[in-house]
Design a protein around this motif. Structure first.
Motif, PDB file in Angstrom:
ATOM      1  N   ARG A 371      44.267  48.303  40.343  1.00 20.54           N
ATOM      2  CA  ARG A 371      44.731  47.596  41.535  1.00 20.54           C
ATOM      3  C   ARG A 371      44.006  48.097  42.784  1.00 20.54           C
ATOM      4  NH1 ARG A 371      51.270  47.618  40.275  1.00 20.54           N
ATOM      5  NH2 ARG A 371      51.329  45.637  39.136  1.00 20.54           N
ATOM      6  N   THR A 375      41.869  45.807  45.310  1.00 19.69           N
ATOM      7  CA  THR A 375      42.174  45.778  46.745  1.00 19.69           C
ATOM      8  C   THR A 375      40.923  46.052  47.564  1.00 19.69           C
ATOM      9  OG1 THR A 375      44.455  46.491  46.329  1.00 19.69           O
ATOM     10  CG2 THR A 375      43.591  46.794  48.564  1.00 19.69           C
ATOM     11  N   PHE A 379      40.986  41.606  47.023  1.00 19.93           N
ATOM     12  CA  PHE A 379      41.940  40.765  46.318  1.00 19.93           C
ATOM     13  C   PHE A 379      43.324  41.406  46.303  1.00 19.93           C
ATOM     14  CE2 PHE A 379      37.699  39.978  44.620  1.00 19.93           C
ATOM     15  CZ  PHE A 379      37.573  38.628  44.920  1.00 19.93           C
ATOM     16  N   SER A 380      44.321  40.551  46.143  1.00 14.53           N
ATOM     17  CA  SER A 380      45.713  41.012  46.171  1.00 14.53           C
ATOM     18  C   SER A 380      46.577  39.990  45.458  1.00 14.53           C
ATOM     19  CB  SER A 380      46.190  41.176  47.622  1.00 14.53           C
ATOM     20  OG  SER A 380      46.196  39.899  48.270  1.00 14.53           O
ATOM     21  N   ALA A 381      47.867  40.269  45.385  1.00 18.75           N
ATOM     22  CA  ALA A 381      48.794  39.309  44.779  1.00 18.75           C
ATOM     23  C   ALA A 381      48.803  38.004  45.568  1.00 18.75           C
ATOM     24  CB  ALA A 381      50.197  39.907  44.706  1.00 18.75           C
ATOM     25  N   GLN A 382      48.603  38.107  46.879  1.00 17.43           N
ATOM     26  CA  GLN A 382      48.579  36.910  47.725  1.00 17.43           C
ATOM     27  C   GLN A 382      47.208  36.236  47.709  1.00 17.43           C
ATOM     28  OE1 GLN A 382      49.764  40.011  48.894  1.00 17.43           O
ATOM     29  NE2 GLN A 382      51.799  39.316  48.180  1.00 17.43           N
ATOM     30  N   PRO A 384      44.637  36.211  44.882  1.00 12.11           N
ATOM     31  CA  PRO A 384      44.130  36.583  43.553  1.00 12.11           C
ATOM     32  C   PRO A 384      42.702  36.057  43.333  1.00 12.11           C
ATOM     33  CG  PRO A 384      45.621  34.733  43.359  1.00 12.11           C
ATOM     34  CD  PRO A 384      45.680  35.169  44.799  1.00 12.11           C
ATOM     35  N   LYS A 413      47.086  39.480  35.212  1.00 11.98           N
ATOM     36  CA  LYS A 413      47.840  39.074  36.401  1.00 11.98           C
ATOM     37  C   LYS A 413      48.329  40.281  37.183  1.00 11.98           C
ATOM     38  CE  LYS A 413      49.676  34.455  35.440  1.00 11.98           C
ATOM     39  NZ  LYS A 413      50.911  33.654  35.242  1.00 11.98           N
ATOM     40  N   CYS A 415      46.764  42.753  37.907  1.00 13.02           N
ATOM     41  CA  CYS A 415      45.674  43.258  38.754  1.00 13.02           C
ATOM     42  C   CYS A 415      45.040  42.143  39.574  1.00 13.02           C
ATOM     43  CB  CYS A 415      44.624  43.957  37.898  1.00 13.02           C
ATOM     44  SG  CYS A 415      45.295  45.337  36.947  1.00 13.02           S
ATOM     45  N   PHE A 416      45.815  41.095  39.837  1.00 10.84           N
ATOM     46  CA  PHE A 416      45.432  40.048  40.779  1.00 10.84           C
ATOM     47  C   PHE A 416      44.342  39.121  40.243  1.00 10.84           C
ATOM     48  CE2 PHE A 416      45.941  44.043  43.536  1.00 10.84           C
ATOM     49  CZ  PHE A 416      47.315  44.028  43.409  1.00 10.84           C
TER      50      PHE A 416
END
Length: 554
Positions: A371, A375, A379-382, A384, A413, A415-416
């Motif tokens: 993660r 980052t 990239f991030s959960a918001q 991806p 998923k 890890c985005f």
């Protein structure tokens, strides 16, 4: 996530398959017949250079044909190594490393009764390399030349001596030649003469002769092909006059059946309609063994990966993203899902292997590190990263591709990654491996899921990381190119002493793992379930297996 093993569905599959097999059972009831359920969706080509990946080599290559050099498949407790086949010995010229001399085995006959000799070797080299040769067959080129890209030509020295010439010094040539199977020139010529005169174009006549050859194959191997029904079955009978007594068949007939769906294969085995299946449904293993069937597995150099694209715009160009993917997945969890039918990789080769090289990047499960890398890459959960992988529903070495890729889809998923799966027929995916990531056959994918055998350094490493092996020459699907890797590969290929070559290959593997052009997911263990009546089975540490020494207890 779990496999779905549906007894009612399997019973239905078994009933449907029964009709297909019934006529054969009555016709050959007095013979010792070995019936095999393959993962392939079609019968691999039978003309001497099989398709369907190395499953083709295993089932319509090695049984019917010989190469100059063979794999030793007689041991379960040691790595397979090369050994004399139709060549008794070979050596590279001390002053010109582009020339090799092969001394041939005397007294060998093709199935049609014609003699194997140096002229036959030259003819078989020409069938895939010499476009001016009357028997040149474009359909055989892709599955052959991509596996021996440095072979240039051959010439007769005398009846039992042949010289092979390479484009550049290549210490891997003897290993590569395990893939060039010897077909009968005399049989092909006879079939060419039978082509109707109305087919006037020489190329069309040659193609027609090869089609006829596939229906009535003639090699020098322990089995002889006798019946081909495309997409349904292929039958071989014992060649009792085979030149090697240790491999003269004990069974009378082998029947190959394409059964690409794992539940269908399992159903056929449990119903007694086949004696042997590749890659059984993992959650049916307990039921298979409780019914008296034997499970055979062995650690083998066979990699189940995603291979990344390095074309402009690919999401995998950032090494942080490639490392993150390799750190994001818990391979021990996947091994549990597959009922133990895999090994956890640390690269293409494991620690302790002569080619390991001790990479500085460690392939392991480290979610936090994955993660963090994603980052750093933005990239991030918001936000991806969307990636698309091309895979198949079955095929040679693909293990359980849909379930495994759906598991990866969920795991990544975390890890985005947003993973889109593109499923195609196995042979199409395999052919696209040589066409490249930029071809229409890739269907817009930026990663491809084609498994590969890593028994030798060219198959395991060089063909993925050099400019020489860019499509369509070989399998550098993603166009991974760099001067450094070309130089490392060239040093390994041009080193002819074993210790020096191992050191060069270790340096190459070290850098491959550090740059991570793959998502290394699993090493296959070659699971197959076989009837206890089948004896003499040796599950080698190889992607291949030898049918010839097997027998069936009546």
């Amino acid at each position: 996530m779990s496999f779905t093993f549906r007894p009612a569905l399997i019973a239905g599959m078994a009933f449907a398959l029964a009709g297909t097999l019934l006529s054969t059972a009555s016709a050959i009831a007095q013979e010792k017949v070995l019936r095999i359920g393959m993962t392939a969706a079609d019968i691999p080509r039978t003309h001497g250079q099989p398709d369907q990946g190395f499953e083709g080599n295993r089932f319509t290559g090695i049984p019917m044909y010989d190469a100059l050099v063979h794999w030793d498949l007689s041991k379960a407790d040691a790595a397979s190594v090369i050994m004399p086949g139709l060549a008794l010995s070979w050596e590279v010229d001390a002053t010109d490393r582009n020339k090799w001399t092969f001394k041939l085995r005397p007294g060998v006959k093709f199935h049609d009764g014609s003699a194997f000799n140096a002229a036959a070797v030259v003819w078989n080299v020409q069938k895939v390399l010499d476009q001016a040769a009357p028997h040149f067959d474009q359909s055989q080129v892709g599955v052959t030349v991509s596996r021996m890209p440095n072979l240039a030509s051959a010439r007769v020295i005398d009846d039992l001596t042949v010289e092979l010439i390479t484009k550049a010094p290549d210490s891997f040539l003897p290993i590569n030649l395990t893939n060039l199977f010897m077909a009968s020139p005399a049989h092909w010529q006879k079939l060419l003469a039978d082509v109707p005169a109305s087919v006037a174009d020489p190329k069309a006549r040659a193609a027609a002769a090869w089609v006829a050859f596939a229906a009535t194959p003639s090699g020098t191997g322990p089995f002889r092909g006798v019946r081909l029904v495309p997409r349904e079955r292929f039958e071989m009978v014992a060649n009792k006059g085979y030149w090697d007594p240790a491999r003269t068949p004990k069974v009378d007939r082998v029947v190959l059946l394409p059964l690409p769906e794992a539940n269908a294969r399992t159903a056929a085995l449990l119903a007694g309609q086949v004696d042997w299946i590749e890659a059984p449904a993992p959650d049916a293993v307990a039921q298979i063994t409780s019914r008296g069937f034997k499970m055979y597995t062995n650690a083998q150099p066979h990699v189940w990966p995603w291979q990344f694209s390095f074309r402009e715009g690919s999401p995998w160009l950032d090494r942080r993203v490639r490392h993150a993917a390799n750190l994001c997945i818990n391979r021990d969890e996947l091994k549990t899902l597959l009922n133990g039918l895999m090994e956890v990789p640390r690269g293409t080769y494991p620690p302790g292997h002569p080619w390991w090289g001790n990479p500085t990047f460690e392939i392991k499960y480290d979610l936090a590190a994955a993660r963090r890398l994603m980052t750093e890459a933005g990239f991030s959960a918001q936000r991806p990263l969307s990636v698309k992988v091309l895979t198949s529903a079955s095929g040679s070495g693909q293990m359980q591709p849909i379930v495994m890729n759906e598991w990866l889809q969920q795991a990544l998923k975390e890890c985005f990654f947003n993973v889109d799966l593109e499923v195609a027929e196995w042979n199409s995916v395999f052919n696209n491996w040589r066409e490249g990531a930029g071809s229409p056959g890739s269907r817009g994918a930026n990663a491809t899921n084609v498994t590969y055998a890593a028994m030798d350094p060219f198959f395991g490493m060089l063909r993925f990381v050099t400019r020489q092996t860019n499509p369509p020459a070989s399998n550098n699907w993603g166009f991974f190119n760099s001067d450094e890797f070309d130089q490392l590969a060239a040093k390994a290929r041009s080193t002819f002493d074993n210790a020096g070559r191992d050191a060069a290959l270790a340096a190459l593997h070290k850098r491959i793992v550090e740059e991570a052009p793959f998502l290394w997911v699993a090493h296959d263990v070659g699971p197959r379930a076989i009837s206890a009546k089948v004896t003499g089975v040796v599950q080698p540490r190889s992607w291949f297996i030898d049918i010839a020494p097997m027998d069936i207890a009546r």
